[in-house]
Motif scaffolding. Structure first.
Motif, short mmCIF file in Angstrom:
data_model
loop_
_atom_site.label_atom_id
_atom_site.label_comp_id
_atom_site.label_asym_id
_atom_site.label_seq_id
_atom_site.Cartn_x
_atom_site.Cartn_y
_atom_site.Cartn_z
N THR A 1 0.83 -1.40 0.15
CA THR A 1 0.21 -0.01 -0.07
C THR A 1 0.75 1.28 0.09
O THR A 1 0.24 2.31 0.06
CB THR A 1 -1.08 0.08 1.34
OG1 THR A 1 0.00 0.25 2.29
CG2 THR A 1 -1.69 -1.20 1.33
N TYR B 1 -1.13 1.40 -7.07
CA TYR B 1 -2.25 1.25 -6.03
C TYR B 1 -2.62 2.71 -5.52
O TYR B 1 -3.90 2.90 -5.55
CB TYR B 1 -1.56 0.53 -4.81
CG TYR B 1 -2.43 0.41 -3.73
CD1 TYR B 1 -3.56 -0.25 -3.29
CD2 TYR B 1 -2.12 1.46 -2.58
CE1 TYR B 1 -4.27 0.02 -2.33
CE2 TYR B 1 -2.76 1.86 -1.37
CZ TYR B 1 -3.93 0.72 -1.18
OH TYR B 1 -4.88 0.78 -0.06
N THR C 1 -10.14 -0.46 0.70
CA THR C 1 -9.12 0.67 0.95
C THR C 1 -9.14 0.88 2.37
O THR C 1 -8.13 1.45 3.08
CB THR C 1 -9.18 1.85 0.00
OG1 THR C 1 -10.46 2.50 -0.09
CG2 THR C 1 -8.79 1.53 -1.46
N ASP D 1 -7.28 -1.48 4.21
CA ASP D 1 -5.81 -1.00 4.28
C ASP D 1 -5.39 0.07 5.23
O ASP D 1 -4.15 -0.07 5.76
CB ASP D 1 -5.41 -0.67 2.69
CG ASP D 1 -5.65 -1.78 1.93
OD1 ASP D 1 -5.68 -3.09 2.34
OD2 ASP D 1 -5.77 -1.61 0.62
N ALA E 1 -2.08 4.31 1.65
CA ALA E 1 -3.54 3.95 2.12
C ALA E 1 -4.46 4.95 2.25
O ALA E 1 -5.61 4.79 1.92
CB ALA E 1 -3.47 2.81 3.27
#
Length: 450
Positions: free
Chosen positions: A110, A172, A305, A308, A397
């Protein structure tokens, strides 16, 4: 020597992974699988029941609403050690049963691209591919349509745009160091400055439809042009596989695009970007489907997310904080600053505990969770990550979560980043991996300024 504390969550995860990896698991009837998973539920002292199941992630059964919710497990060792077998146990829904394909998915990193830059050997390989793209005589005609068109000068060709689109789709969290070589090598082709500031380029997410629009535009000019565009997408994705911040989506993109190189006629029936997008998505194998959640469900992508983000905040439990409550508070800080009117739209996507924390932080200026919010552009001391890797993970993240809720609520992402992510950057300013003088500078100086 201090005794090692047993972690029930780690033990159950290992057990479930071993059980599901057995080839016989797929042939076990769903009721029997449910029975096996029910025997592996954990209950924490707060009354919540925990299941390690679908998506290789934990789900919490809330005693209040009686539903299962995607939720990161407790981070504090003492809270984890207090979990016990759930007796009695709530029913496990079939859609939460784990599968071998779901547990095989590698989520990657992340981390954002601030602090740890893209490795030089990767940027060197991308640079070589870009040189080929620029020299491809058959591709000299510029492309005229699609979401990528407005980013580039009129004479930029499809291969260059395909490479950029691939990099952005695979990232990401596309927050990049302002000096990142991977971006600066494209500077001469982009028609306007990248959003951000001197420290970070806060780039918007790239939809898969941008790549399929480029492909179908090429397809209208001939099968050869379309295959060459697909080849540049695949070549770029192969290079990106080496970085865990790109790898999950790069692997999925390769699975979708590589068949075109061997069978160019596969997508000839596609008449537009959406039909091509559906064709590409249909070719992604189950083991890589986790990389495509945003393409299928923006709401589920937001949930993942946020999961995360909770994991990236696990260091905060050392200060007595609950990472899930902290994540909900940081979400509230960003929403309040960027688009307060959309705040109610996120309630239904949060688990009950996170929803209560989110609502409290939004509505009560005196609530202790407001202490998690940045002050003067800096995070509070307890939320300063303990090291560079943790800061990069929190930055990535946090930015991914911001982009996810913006996508869900159809809100334009802020060009200078979200308040909480921008505050995290201050933890990395002195940790950046700026290019050494031997690395060629960008050919477009404006890329550093907005």
């Amino acid at each position: 020597m201090a005794a090692v504390q047993w972690d029930p969550f780690e033990a159950i995860e290992r057990d479930v992974r071993a059980m599901v990896a057995d080839p016989r698991w797929a042939d076990v009837p769903a009721p029997t699988q449910t029975q096996a998973m029910t025997a592996r539920l954990l209950r924490t002292p707060d009354g919540g029941c925990w299941l390690f199941g679908a998506h290789a992630r934990w789900h919490r059964h809330d005693p209040g609403d009686g539903l299962w919710h995607l939720a990161a497990p407790p981070a504090a060792p003492r809270a984890r050690a207090a979990a016990r077998a759930a007796q009695p146990a709530p029913p496990v829904p079939e859609h939460l049963l784990p599968s071998a394909a779901g547990l095989a998915f590698e989520r990657g990193s992340t981390q954002a691209f601030v602090g740890p830059d893209v490795p030089r050997d990767m940027t060197g390989r991308i640079r070589a591919l870009l040189d080929v793209a620029c020299a491809a005589r058959e591709e000299e005609l510029p492309f005229a349509t699609g979401p990528l068109r407005e980013l580039f000068h009129p004479d930029v060709t499809a291969p260059v745009a395909a490479m950029w689109g691939t990099i952005m789709w695979c990232a990401y969290a596309p927050a990049f160091d302002g000096n990142e070589v991977l971006l600066s090598m494209f500077g001469e082709f982009l028609s306007r400055p990248l959003p951000g500031d001197d420290w970070v380029r806060w780039l918007p997410p790239m939809p898969l439809s941008a790549l399929t629009a480029l492909y179908t535009e090429r397809l209208a000019r001939g099968a050869g042009a379309a295959v060459r565009a697909a080849g540049h997408v695949a070549g770029t994705a192969r290079v990106l596989l080496a970085d865990p911040r790109f790898a999950p989506r790069a692997a999925a993109l390769l699975a979708m695009v590589e068949p075109l190189l061997a069978r160019p006629w596969l997508d000839h029936p596609a008449q537009d970007a959406e039909s091509a997008r559906q064709a590409w998505l249909s070719r992604c194998p189950p083991r890589l489907q986790g990389a495509l959640v945003a393409e299928f469900s923006p709401g589920e992508h937001f949930r993942h997310t946020l999961y995360d983000l909770v994991e990236a905040l696990s260091f905060s439990c050392a200060h007595g904080a609950d990472p899930r409550a902290v994540a909900a508070s940081l979400l509230a800080a960003d929403v309040q600053a960027v688009a307060p009117d959309v705040a109610p739209l996120l309630h239904g996507w949060l688990d009950p505990e996170s929803r209560r924390a989110y609502h409290a932080a939004l509505t009560d200026p005196a609530h202790p969770l407001r202490g998690c919010w940045p002050r003067d552009g800096e995070p509070p001391a307890p939320l300063r990550p303990p090291d560079r890797a943790s800061a990069a993970a929190l930055l990535g993240a946090g930015y991914a979560t911001g982009l996810a809720w913006c996508r869900l609520t159809e809100t334009a992402p802020p060009p200078r980043g979200f308040p909480t992510s921008s505050a995290t950057v201050t933890c990395l300013i002195n940790e950046r991996d700026d290019p050494a003088p031997s690395v060629p500078a960008t050919s477009a100086e404006w890329i550093r300024h907005s």
